[in-house]
Design a protein around this motif. Structure first.
Motif, mmCIF file in Angstrom:
data_model
loop_
_atom_site.group_PDB
_atom_site.id
_atom_site.type_symbol
_atom_site.label_atom_id
_atom_site.label_comp_id
_atom_site.label_asym_id
_atom_site.label_seq_id
_atom_site.Cartn_x
_atom_site.Cartn_y
_atom_site.Cartn_z
ATOM 1 N N UNK A 115 -11.383 -1.967 -10.723
ATOM 2 C CA UNK A 115 -10.342 -1.527 -11.658
ATOM 3 C C UNK A 115 -9.065 -2.273 -11.317
ATOM 4 N N UNK A 116 -8.576 -3.074 -12.271
ATOM 5 C CA UNK A 116 -7.401 -3.916 -12.059
ATOM 6 C C UNK A 116 -6.259 -3.443 -12.940
ATOM 7 N N UNK A 117 -5.053 -3.346 -12.371
ATOM 8 C CA UNK A 117 -3.855 -2.974 -13.128
ATOM 9 C C UNK A 117 -2.777 -4.025 -12.928
ATOM 10 N N UNK A 118 -2.223 -4.513 -14.034
ATOM 11 C CA UNK A 118 -1.183 -5.534 -14.018
ATOM 12 C C UNK A 118 0.071 -4.968 -14.675
ATOM 13 N N UNK A 119 1.206 -5.068 -14.005
ATOM 14 C CA UNK A 119 2.442 -4.487 -14.524
ATOM 15 C C UNK A 119 3.560 -5.529 -14.562
ATOM 16 N N UNK A 182 -11.958 -10.178 -4.843
ATOM 17 C CA UNK A 182 -10.696 -10.808 -5.238
ATOM 18 C C UNK A 182 -9.645 -10.483 -4.186
ATOM 19 N N UNK A 183 -9.169 -11.467 -3.442
ATOM 20 C CA UNK A 183 -8.140 -11.195 -2.440
ATOM 21 C C UNK A 183 -6.859 -10.668 -3.082
ATOM 22 N N UNK A 184 -6.399 -9.517 -2.628
ATOM 23 C CA UNK A 184 -5.215 -8.905 -3.221
ATOM 24 C C UNK A 184 -3.984 -9.781 -3.019
ATOM 25 N N UNK A 185 -3.870 -10.418 -1.849
ATOM 26 C CA UNK A 185 -2.727 -11.271 -1.582
ATOM 27 C C UNK A 185 -2.638 -12.431 -2.553
ATOM 28 N N UNK A 186 -3.770 -13.077 -2.823
ATOM 29 C CA UNK A 186 -3.772 -14.192 -3.781
ATOM 30 C C UNK A 186 -3.415 -13.696 -5.177
ATOM 31 N N UNK A 187 -4.002 -12.556 -5.572
ATOM 32 C CA UNK A 187 -3.753 -12.022 -6.913
ATOM 33 C C UNK A 187 -2.277 -11.666 -7.077
ATOM 34 N N UNK A 188 -1.684 -11.058 -6.068
ATOM 35 C CA UNK A 188 -0.279 -10.671 -6.134
ATOM 36 C C UNK A 188 0.619 -11.892 -6.247
ATOM 37 N N UNK A 200 3.901 -6.033 -8.670
ATOM 38 C CA UNK A 200 3.060 -4.840 -8.584
ATOM 39 C C UNK A 200 1.723 -5.098 -9.258
ATOM 40 N N UNK A 201 0.707 -5.298 -8.440
ATOM 41 C CA UNK A 201 -0.663 -5.522 -8.902
ATOM 42 C C UNK A 201 -1.573 -4.618 -8.083
ATOM 43 N N UNK A 202 -2.466 -3.926 -8.745
ATOM 44 C CA UNK A 202 -3.375 -3.025 -8.035
ATOM 45 C C UNK A 202 -4.817 -3.370 -8.397
ATOM 46 N N UNK A 203 -5.667 -3.486 -7.394
ATOM 47 C CA UNK A 203 -7.093 -3.706 -7.637
ATOM 48 C C UNK A 203 -7.869 -2.880 -6.628
ATOM 49 N N UNK A 204 -8.861 -2.178 -7.117
ATOM 50 C CA UNK A 204 -9.640 -1.298 -6.250
ATOM 51 C C UNK A 204 -11.060 -1.176 -6.785
#
Length: 338
Positions: A115-119, A182-188, A200-204
């Motif tokens: 579940x990915x959230x992009x703000x 998906x590495x959170x650091x790269x995505x952020x 603010x990016x959340x993935x879980x």
């Protein structure tokens, strides 16, 4: 405003429930009265600005409804005239149920669903402009090669609400995605670069597919609540979302159908009685009782049972007529009728 519909846009108080069951629409509006009243007030204000008639359509949604019987299986459903307005709570509930079911089918095929959230950063700028930016940034992210290497496909949903802290709009996108880690650091870092500063990016991982899919389907049906907004905020929100997609698919999720099937795609159906006549006579007439029982208990109705002998408005609707209606499965057909 219709009779008994006070302004609830900026109030969380609930009004006295509608007690009349004259129509199918009345019974459903009674169950979602604050949301309906808020939508009615906002659509009425927009009607005055844009010279439209959406509030009238909203106010009669599902008033014309029939119990329909599948000629082959005997299944009983409700065929109703619907308004298809985005902020209609009745239509939203029906859409949410269908989308939630279809999305869960796809998510359950994934090995590692996420579940990915992009703000976006909160800003005091025009909501329409913020939404344009968010959609554009999301398209840029999906075109990034590394993102495509990691994500095989997904279903996205748009949501917007008013922040309680700074009173600014908070548009964001939720995605149910499949693929590898998906590495959170790269995505952020990537999202911050694309958006010029939003971090603010959340993935879980998705552990409860039913809960995640139901939440996402709620956004797909209606991108935000109207109850609790001021009238001006509600008008801005509704007008900003006019003509926009609020749900979509890409990659392996393109096979997911997010639109309910038409009546013509669901077999041949025949009306057996108007909703009002059946419900008003179910305690006095055996045919009406059998129709209501079959609907609420999900049991087939034997052929030959209808209200043609008593219901003055009943006729055997041919396929062309019935195709003008939507098969309504928005509420579970279980338990005792209201």
């Amino acid at each position: 405003m219709p009779p008994g519909c006070p302004s609830l846009v900026h109030s969380k108080e609930t009004a006295l429930p509608i007690t009349s069951t004259a129509t199918f629409g009345d019974s459903l509006r009674a169950a979602s009265y604050p949301a309906f009243s808020a939508a009615y007030e906002i659509y009425s204000a927009i009607d005055d600005i844009d010279h439209t008639g959406n509030s009238a359509e909203l106010g009669t949604c599902r008033d014309h409804a029939w119990f329909a019987r599948n000629d082959e299986s005997g299944e009983i459903r409700i065929a109703a005239k619907t308004c298809h307005l985005r902020w209609c709570p009745l239509c939203a509930h029906a859409k949410r149920n269908f989308i939630g079911f279809k999305v869960k089918e796809w998510v359950d095929t994934l090995k590692y669903p996420k579940f990915l959230t992009l703000t976006l950063k909160h800003r005091d700028t025009d909501l329409r402009f913020q939404i344009d930016e968010l959609y554009r940034y999301f398209r840029i992210l999906r075109r990034r090669k590394h993102f495509n290497d990691l994500v095989t496909g997904g279903i996205w949903f748009f949501q917007v609400k008013k922040s309680k802290n700074d009173k600014l709009w908070h548009p964001h996108i939720h995605c149910l995605i499949g693929g590898s880690y998906i590495p959170h650091g790269w995505l952020k870092r990537t999202w911050e670069q694309i958006t010029f500063g939003s971090t603010v990016v959340d993935i879980r991982p998705i552990k409860d597919s039913s809960g995640a899919c139901n939440d996402a389907a709620r956004y797909a049906a209606a991108p935000g609540p109207l109850v609790g907004l001021s009238l001006s905020d509600g008008v801005e929100l509704v007008r900003s979302m006019q003509g926009r997609r609020i749900v979509g698919t890409w990659g392996t999720a393109r096979t997911v159908k997010l639109r309910p099937p038409k009546v013509s795609d669901s077999g041949k159906w025949s009306s057996v009685g108007s909703w009002s006549y059946v419900m008003n006579n179910r305690k006095f007439n055996r045919n009406a009782e059998a129709i209501a029982y079959a609907f609420y208990n999900q049991t087939p109705l034997p052929s030959g049972i209808d209200m043609s002998a008593l219901d003055p408005s009943l006729h055997r609707m041919d396929q062309i007529d019935l195709e003008d209606y939507d098969l309504d499965a928005m509420y579970p057909k279980v338990g005792k009728p209201p």
